[in-house]
Motif scaffolding. Structure first.
Motif, PDB file in Angstrom:
ATOM      1  N   ARG A  58     -30.919  28.028 -13.411  1.00 30.30           N
ATOM      2  CA  ARG A  58     -30.856  29.471 -13.593  1.00 30.30           C
ATOM      3  C   ARG A  58     -29.472  30.001 -13.220  1.00 30.30           C
ATOM      4  NH1 ARG A  58     -31.839  34.453 -11.211  1.00 30.30           N
ATOM      5  NH2 ARG A  58     -33.079  35.893 -12.497  1.00 30.30           N
ATOM      6  N   ALA A  59     -28.928  29.513 -12.104  1.00 31.12           N
ATOM      7  CA  ALA A  59     -27.591  29.946 -11.685  1.00 31.12           C
ATOM      8  C   ALA A  59     -26.541  29.547 -12.714  1.00 31.12           C
ATOM      9  CB  ALA A  59     -27.253  29.347 -10.323  1.00 31.12           C
ATOM     10  N   PHE A  60     -26.687  28.356 -13.289  1.00 28.71           N
ATOM     11  CA  PHE A  60     -25.740  27.903 -14.312  1.00 28.71           C
ATOM     12  C   PHE A  60     -25.828  28.805 -15.545  1.00 28.71           C
ATOM     13  CE2 PHE A  60     -24.579  25.572 -18.096  1.00 28.71           C
ATOM     14  CZ  PHE A  60     -23.397  24.947 -17.730  1.00 28.71           C
ATOM     15  N   GLY A  61     -27.046  29.160 -15.960  1.00 25.99           N
ATOM     16  CA  GLY A  61     -27.212  30.007 -17.138  1.00 25.99           C
ATOM     17  C   GLY A  61     -26.583  31.371 -16.951  1.00 25.99           C
ATOM     18  N   ILE A  62     -26.770  31.985 -15.786  1.00 30.19           N
ATOM     19  CA  ILE A  62     -26.173  33.288 -15.518  1.00 30.19           C
ATOM     20  C   ILE A  62     -24.653  33.176 -15.483  1.00 30.19           C
ATOM     21  CG2 ILE A  62     -25.932  35.087 -13.765  1.00 30.19           C
ATOM     22  CD1 ILE A  62     -28.869  34.675 -13.080  1.00 30.19           C
ATOM     23  N   ALA A  63     -24.139  32.127 -14.837  1.00 32.61           N
ATOM     24  CA  ALA A  63     -22.687  31.923 -14.788  1.00 32.61           C
ATOM     25  C   ALA A  63     -22.121  31.701 -16.190  1.00 32.61           C
ATOM     26  CB  ALA A  63     -22.361  30.732 -13.888  1.00 32.61           C
ATOM     27  N   ASP A  64     -22.870  31.029 -17.043  1.00 29.41           N
ATOM     28  CA  ASP A  64     -22.434  30.795 -18.417  1.00 29.41           C
ATOM     29  C   ASP A  64     -22.314  32.109 -19.181  1.00 29.41           C
ATOM     30  OD1 ASP A  64     -21.889  28.773 -20.557  1.00 29.41           O
ATOM     31  OD2 ASP A  64     -23.646  29.702 -21.477  1.00 29.41           O
ATOM     32  N   ASP A  65     -23.252  33.023 -18.963  1.00 28.68           N
ATOM     33  CA  ASP A  65     -23.202  34.346 -19.582  1.00 28.68           C
ATOM     34  C   ASP A  65     -21.968  35.121 -19.105  1.00 28.68           C
ATOM     35  OD1 ASP A  65     -25.076  34.815 -21.528  1.00 28.68           O
ATOM     36  OD2 ASP A  65     -26.315  36.156 -20.330  1.00 28.68           O
ATOM     37  N   ILE A  66     -21.714  35.062 -17.802  1.00 29.42           N
ATOM     38  CA  ILE A  66     -20.587  35.797 -17.234  1.00 29.42           C
ATOM     39  C   ILE A  66     -19.264  35.196 -17.717  1.00 29.42           C
ATOM     40  CG2 ILE A  66     -19.439  36.413 -15.072  1.00 29.42           C
ATOM     41  CD1 ILE A  66     -22.188  36.512 -13.768  1.00 29.42           C
ATOM     42  N   ASN A  86     -35.119  33.356 -21.834  1.00 29.86           N
ATOM     43  CA  ASN A  86     -35.891  33.764 -20.671  1.00 29.86           C
ATOM     44  C   ASN A  86     -35.612  32.784 -19.531  1.00 29.86           C
ATOM     45  OD1 ASN A  86     -37.844  34.458 -18.774  1.00 29.86           O
ATOM     46  ND2 ASN A  86     -39.426  34.819 -20.288  1.00 29.86           N
ATOM     47  N   VAL A  87     -35.127  33.300 -18.382  1.00 28.27           N
ATOM     48  CA  VAL A  87     -34.813  32.422 -17.259  1.00 28.27           C
ATOM     49  C   VAL A  87     -35.713  32.705 -16.053  1.00 28.27           C
ATOM     50  CG1 VAL A  87     -32.447  31.866 -17.894  1.00 28.27           C
ATOM     51  CG2 VAL A  87     -32.915  33.969 -16.629  1.00 28.27           C
ATOM     52  N   ARG A  88     -36.910  33.201 -16.323  1.00 30.72           N
ATOM     53  CA  ARG A  88     -37.886  33.240 -15.237  1.00 30.72           C
ATOM     54  C   ARG A  88     -38.183  31.811 -14.807  1.00 30.72           C
ATOM     55  NH1 ARG A  88     -39.668  37.571 -18.410  1.00 30.72           N
ATOM     56  NH2 ARG A  88     -39.902  39.535 -17.231  1.00 30.72           N
ATOM     57  N   TYR A  89     -38.434  31.636 -13.530  1.00 32.32           N
ATOM     58  CA  TYR A  89     -38.641  30.281 -13.019  1.00 32.32           C
ATOM     59  C   TYR A  89     -39.823  29.599 -13.689  1.00 32.32           C
ATOM     60  CZ  TYR A  89     -35.201  31.144  -9.361  1.00 32.32           C
ATOM     61  OH  TYR A  89     -34.028  31.406  -8.697  1.00 32.32           O
ATOM     62  N   THR A  90     -40.794  30.378 -14.127  1.00 33.96           N
ATOM     63  CA  THR A  90     -41.958  29.787 -14.793  1.00 33.96           C
ATOM     64  C   THR A  90     -41.631  29.315 -16.211  1.00 33.96           C
ATOM     65  OG1 THR A  90     -42.641  32.006 -15.511  1.00 33.96           O
ATOM     66  CG2 THR A  90     -43.592  31.151 -13.453  1.00 33.96           C
ATOM     67  N   ASN A 115     -34.277  38.862 -15.970  1.00 35.24           N
ATOM     68  CA  ASN A 115     -34.482  37.433 -16.232  1.00 35.24           C
ATOM     69  C   ASN A 115     -34.216  37.030 -17.683  1.00 35.24           C
ATOM     70  OD1 ASN A 115     -35.539  36.643 -13.522  1.00 35.24           O
ATOM     71  ND2 ASN A 115     -37.154  38.072 -14.065  1.00 35.24           N
ATOM     72  N   ARG A 116     -33.188  37.638 -18.269  1.00 39.09           N
ATOM     73  CA  ARG A 116     -32.784  37.272 -19.625  1.00 39.09           C
ATOM     74  C   ARG A 116     -31.304  36.909 -19.629  1.00 39.09           C
ATOM     75  NH1 ARG A 116     -37.092  36.417 -22.806  1.00 39.09           N
ATOM     76  NH2 ARG A 116     -35.515  36.281 -24.451  1.00 39.09           N
ATOM     77  N   LEU A 117     -30.963  35.930 -20.451  1.00 36.18           N
ATOM     78  CA  LEU A 117     -29.567  35.596 -20.733  1.00 36.18           C
ATOM     79  C   LEU A 117     -29.243  36.049 -22.149  1.00 36.18           C
ATOM     80  CD1 LEU A 117     -29.323  31.913 -19.376  1.00 36.18           C
ATOM     81  CD2 LEU A 117     -28.871  34.047 -18.147  1.00 36.18           C
ATOM     82  N   HIS A 118     -28.044  36.534 -22.340  1.00 42.30           N
ATOM     83  CA  HIS A 118     -27.651  36.961 -23.688  1.00 42.30           C
ATOM     84  C   HIS A 118     -27.360  35.752 -24.560  1.00 42.30           C
ATOM     85  CE1 HIS A 118     -25.355  38.731 -26.973  1.00 42.30           C
ATOM     86  NE2 HIS A 118     -25.848  39.913 -26.621  1.00 42.30           N
ATOM     87  N   GLN A 119     -26.472  34.887 -24.098  1.00 45.18           N
ATOM     88  CA  GLN A 119     -26.160  33.597 -24.723  1.00 45.18           C
ATOM     89  C   GLN A 119     -25.346  33.670 -26.017  1.00 45.18           C
ATOM     90  OE1 GLN A 119     -26.899  29.999 -23.704  1.00 45.18           O
ATOM     91  NE2 GLN A 119     -26.411  31.431 -22.069  1.00 45.18           N
ATOM     92  N   SER A 120     -24.946  34.844 -26.444  1.00 46.16           N
ATOM     93  CA  SER A 120     -24.069  34.918 -27.622  1.00 46.16           C
ATOM     94  C   SER A 120     -23.130  36.112 -27.509  1.00 46.16           C
ATOM     95  CB  SER A 120     -24.889  35.009 -28.911  1.00 46.16           C
ATOM     96  OG  SER A 120     -25.716  36.157 -28.908  1.00 46.16           O
TER      97      SER A 120
END
Length: 291
Positions: A200-208, A168-172, A132-137
């Motif tokens: 959350r799906a957008f954030g993961i896709a952004d990382d990929i 952090n992309v946990r739903y909470t 549940n983490r995004l790198h983002q850089s």
């Protein structure tokens, strides 16, 4: 070795402290003065032993030993490797007498090195997403390599760094707006992602997507002469000029002799590289459209 070192002092006044983190003695709850330090260990793990005395407090003048463990995960970045590789391409093309056999062997080693590095990057990114983490850089400067020798590619273990911008992309946690999430969620909203699941799906896709840009960078920069292509020029070529149309980008690159080797790398395995790049780059587009 540490035990032998400790036995030289009075064992009744030794307080060993073990940590993997590099912290100055001032962070400990007592005030100390360092009298001596010694580096021990071998290989990737180095241990630094500090000997000192308590300078203030009820334990003043008490001897202390604490040790910090350092692990060498590499001092080179993927950007360092790309720079050296492109400079090597420039030098080799200037020499007309380069052995064709040696040229083919060098190209094969480079391809294998890049593939193993990218496999490690994708595994690291998948690990972050599973937790549940995004790198983002993600980029060439955020990939650390223990070696840049293509002959040592079988020992390569790439690692991701620059996690200060990790999200952090946990739903909470998705409803919290922080310094590092404000821009991401603004872009997600602009793409039509409003619910927690969509964001959350957008954030993961952004990382990929960033991983896809890194893939393209490694394919083009490492097989081109120095100065022919850089990360900004490549991103502009993909996003602005050809608007993520990779087939059109391929035709353009085939018409430029300086970029042909990069296309040949992506065409390996019946175009498996180009297909993978297509998946990486277009995942964010599909996530946006599906919302």
């Amino acid at each position: 070795m540490m035990n032998q070192f400790c036995q030289q002092l009075d064992s009744s006044v030794i307080y060993p402290i073990h940590t993997r983190f590099i912290s100055p003695p001032a962070t400990f709850p007592i005030s100390t003065t360092i009298c001596h330090c010694q580096d021990v260990g071998e290989g990737k793990v180095k241990i630094r032993l500090y000997e000192g005395r308590v300078s203030r407090g009820p334990l003043r003048a008490t001897c202390l030993i604490w040790w910090l463990a350092f692990r060498d995960d590499g001092k080179y970045s993927a950007a360092d490797y790309a720079k050296i590789a492109s400079e090597t391409v420039s030098r080799d093309r200037e020499g007309s007498s380069w052995n064709p056999f040696e040229q083919g062997l060098t190209t094969k080693r480079r391809r294998n090195f890049i593939i193993k590095m990218l496999q490690g990057v994708v595994k690291g990114l998948a690990y972050l997403h599973d937790h549940n983490r995004l790198h983002q850089s993600l980029g060439p400067f955020s990939v650390i390599l223990i070696t840049i020798s293509e002959r040592e590619g079988s020992y390569l273990i790439p690692r991701l760094r620059d996690l200060a911008f990790s999200v952090n992309v946990r739903y909470t946690e998705l409803d919290d707006s922080g310094q590092f999430t404000e821009g991401l969620w603004r872009r997600a909203s602009g793409a039509g992602a409003f619910t927690q699941m969509e964001k959350r799906a957008f954030g993961i896709a952004d990382d990929i997507y960033e991983a896809g840009l890194l893939f393209a960078y490694m394919a083009f920069v490492l097989f081109c002469e120095a100065g022919v292509m850089d990360s900004l020029s490549l991103q502009r070529l993909l996003e602005n000029i050809f608007q993520l149309d990779l087939e059109a980008t391929r035709e353009y690159c085939l018409a430029d002799d300086r970029l042909v080797n990069a296309v040949e790398f992506l065409d390996l395995g019946a175009g498996a590289g180009a297909e993978l790049l297509q998946v990486f780059i277009c995942l964010l587009v599909r996530a946006t459209i599906s919302e």
